[in-house]
Design an enzyme around this catalytic site. Structure first.
Site, PDB file in Angstrom:
ATOM      1  CE  LYS A 182      -1.137  -3.014   5.478  1.00  0.00           C
ATOM      2  NZ  LYS A 182      -0.338  -3.981   5.038  1.00  0.00           N
ATOM      3  NE  ARG A 183       2.509   4.473  -0.983  1.00  0.00           N
ATOM      4  CZ  ARG A 183       4.054   4.760  -1.083  1.00  0.00           C
ATOM      5  NH1 ARG A 183       4.427   6.375  -0.855  1.00  0.00           N
ATOM      6  NH2 ARG A 183       4.924   3.994  -1.529  1.00  0.00           N
TER       7      ARG A 183
END
Ligand code: GLU
Length: 508
Positions: free
Chosen positions: A264-265
């Protein structure tokens, strides 16, 4: 008789469309078009709790921008409508009942509290997260454990229930995946998934199988993250429609970030959506800018996505959509994850900026200019400028820097590159040059250049020493095409004004 190829992309409208999703669309689309088939878009919105307003429109807009429009969809209509699962709700019940009838599914009346209790009561070291499966089901409140009369009473009294699949205990579920080849699962490891929820809505598992059947889907391409759900789907196919009618599955490899799984990062950096989203993506507030806003061309975007997990078997990397359709083959889709490399993505875009006529993307650049309040001149001039600088741009947003100074004087000059070698004789040179330019009748590149070179010889200064200051005055920095060509384009008044402005900055 050959059966017409029919493929589908089946997103849940829960957020934006990211790299992986569009690549699934693309492979579906290419395969369908290559085989003269149909590409269907089905909205899988049975999980109302995850519904995001606007997400469906966003998906359509993205596909339109990418040039990957479906043949059938909620928007385009088609013979199997409706294409939104929430609108097909009455269809699914009969299949769930058929499964119960056949002994492949059962009613379960357990309350959320009872389920919670089950999870804590049966938790052991060797089974740390007990699930509703063959080991547990006979201890719960369902139509397998309760007498038939009691089940009927509960249902008649309106007790909330779900319908669960009864996973066989010791079966090996095998199927042939077009990418992973033979895949097998131990049925005992899969829980008794809910097929129909208490609100009468099917879950994804039941709906996907029923709809793939009713819509005549021949090939189902989807992300590898769905591979673990495949055994449930295979069994449902077997119980409801016979395996002979099942589509051929192809689970597409994951798209990886530079350091492994696209997290997600990383998402904010590498997995950005197709366009900016005008809602807050529940998965991350950071995902705001998309490929479009970053300055990617749709032609480049689909080209680079096609190459993320597929190769043509040749050295060729730049493909038009038509060439991709012609060359695409599922056999050449890799099994292992594909690494997304932003620099490589930019390279694709740069190649496409060079390849396409500038008129194809001039309007997009105009929008970028408008957003930066860069004034526009007439279209002919605009197109000429784009032609002049296009080889220097990897992203459309690069045109702001690379072309902006043709329309307005640079806001700042890179004085630090000039000042250390600046002196009085250079100032005199430029003063004189301005006066000479003023007298010039024909504003053409060769006159502007020869005036400059002759004057440099006369003043005994190397022209090379003077060209950098001139460039900084006209452009603001050390970039751009030939400096006299720039002067030729921006015209006499702007050239003289910018030289004078530069002189006032350098001579302090
Ligand atoms: N609705 C699923 C999704 O959101 C579709 C998976 C499939 O294609 O079977 O991705």
């Amino acid at each position: 008789m050959t059966i017409k190829v029919r493929v589908r992309f089946a997103p849940s409208p829960t957020g934006g469309l990211h790299l992986g999703g569009v690549r699934t669309v693309l492979y579906n689309y290419l395969f369908a078009k290559k085989h003269g088939g149909d590409f269907i878009l089905r909205i899988e919105d049975t999980d109302q709790t995850r519904f995001v307003e606007g997400a469906e429109k966003y998906i359509f807009d993205c596909l339109k921008w990418c040039g990957l429009e479906p043949d059938e969809s909620p928007l385009h209509g088609g013979p199997c409508q409706p294409y939104r699962q929430s609108e097909r709700k009455p269809t699914y019940l009969q299949y769930a009942l058929q499964l119960i009838e056949q002994g492949n599914a059962y009613y379960a009346f357990d309350t959320p509290e009872e389920l919670e209790k089950m999870r804590s009561d049966y938790k052991t070291a060797e089974n740390p997260s007990p699930q509703y499966d063959a080991r547990i089901r006979m201890k719960m409140s369902n139509s397998l454990t309760l007498p038939a009369q009691k089940v009927k009473e509960l249902i008649d009294a309106g007790t909330r229930y779900v319908i669960r699949i009864k996973m066989p205990e010791n079966e090996t579920i095998r199927f042939d995946d077009l990418i992973h080849h033979e895949v097998s699962f131990d049925s005992g490891l899969v829980d008794d998934k809910v097929l129909l929820k208490a609100d009468g809505m099917p879950t994804y598992h039941l709906a996907v199988v029923v709809d793939d059947y009713l819509m005549g889907i021949t090939h189902a391409f989807r992300g590898e993250e769905w591979l673990s759900s495949a055994p449930v789907h295979i069994l449902l196919w077997k119980y409801l429609f016979g395996l002979g009618n099942m589509p051929q599955w192809a689970h597409l490899p994951l798209i990886l970030g530079p350091s492994g799984k696209l997290s997600k990062r990383d998402g904010a950096k590498y997995g950005f959506p197709v366009f900016a989203m005008n809602w807050t993506d529940p998965r991350s507030n950071e995902f705001t800018e998309g490929f479009k806003e970053k300055g990617f061309l749709p032609e480049a975007f689909i080209n680079l996505l096609a190459m993320l997990g597929w190769n043509s078997g040749t050295e060729q990397e730049i493909f038009t959509k038509e060439e991709l359709i012609k060359n695409f083959s599922i056999e050449r889709v890799h099994k292992s994850g594909a690494k997304f490399d932003f620099e490589k993505a930019k390279w694709f875009n740069q190649e496409w900026i060079k390849k396409l006529p500038v008129t194809n993307y001039a309007d997009s650049v105009k929008e970028l200019f408008a957003a930066k309040n860069i004034p526009l001149k007439d279209d002919t001039y605009f197109i000429e400028v784009l032609e002049l600088v296009k080889d220097r741009c990897a992203l459309l947003t690069d045109f702001i820097e690379q072309a902006g100074y043709f329309f307005q004087a640079p806001a700042e000059l890179d004085a630090a590159s000039v000042m250390p070698k600046w002196n009085e004789s250079k100032k005199e040179f430029f003063d004189q040059y301005c006066q000479d330019l003023e007298q010039l009748n024909e504003w053409d590149v060769s006159s502007i250049e020869s005036l400059f070179k002759n004057l440099a010889t006369e003043k005994n200064i190397k022209p090379g020493e003077l060209q950098l200051p001139l460039r900084i005055m006209l452009v603001g920095g050390k970039f751009g095409p030939a400096v006299f060509e720039i002067a030729g384009m921006i015209g006499k008044v702007a050239t003289i004004e910018r030289i004078n402005k530069g002189l006032s900055i350098f001579t302090q």
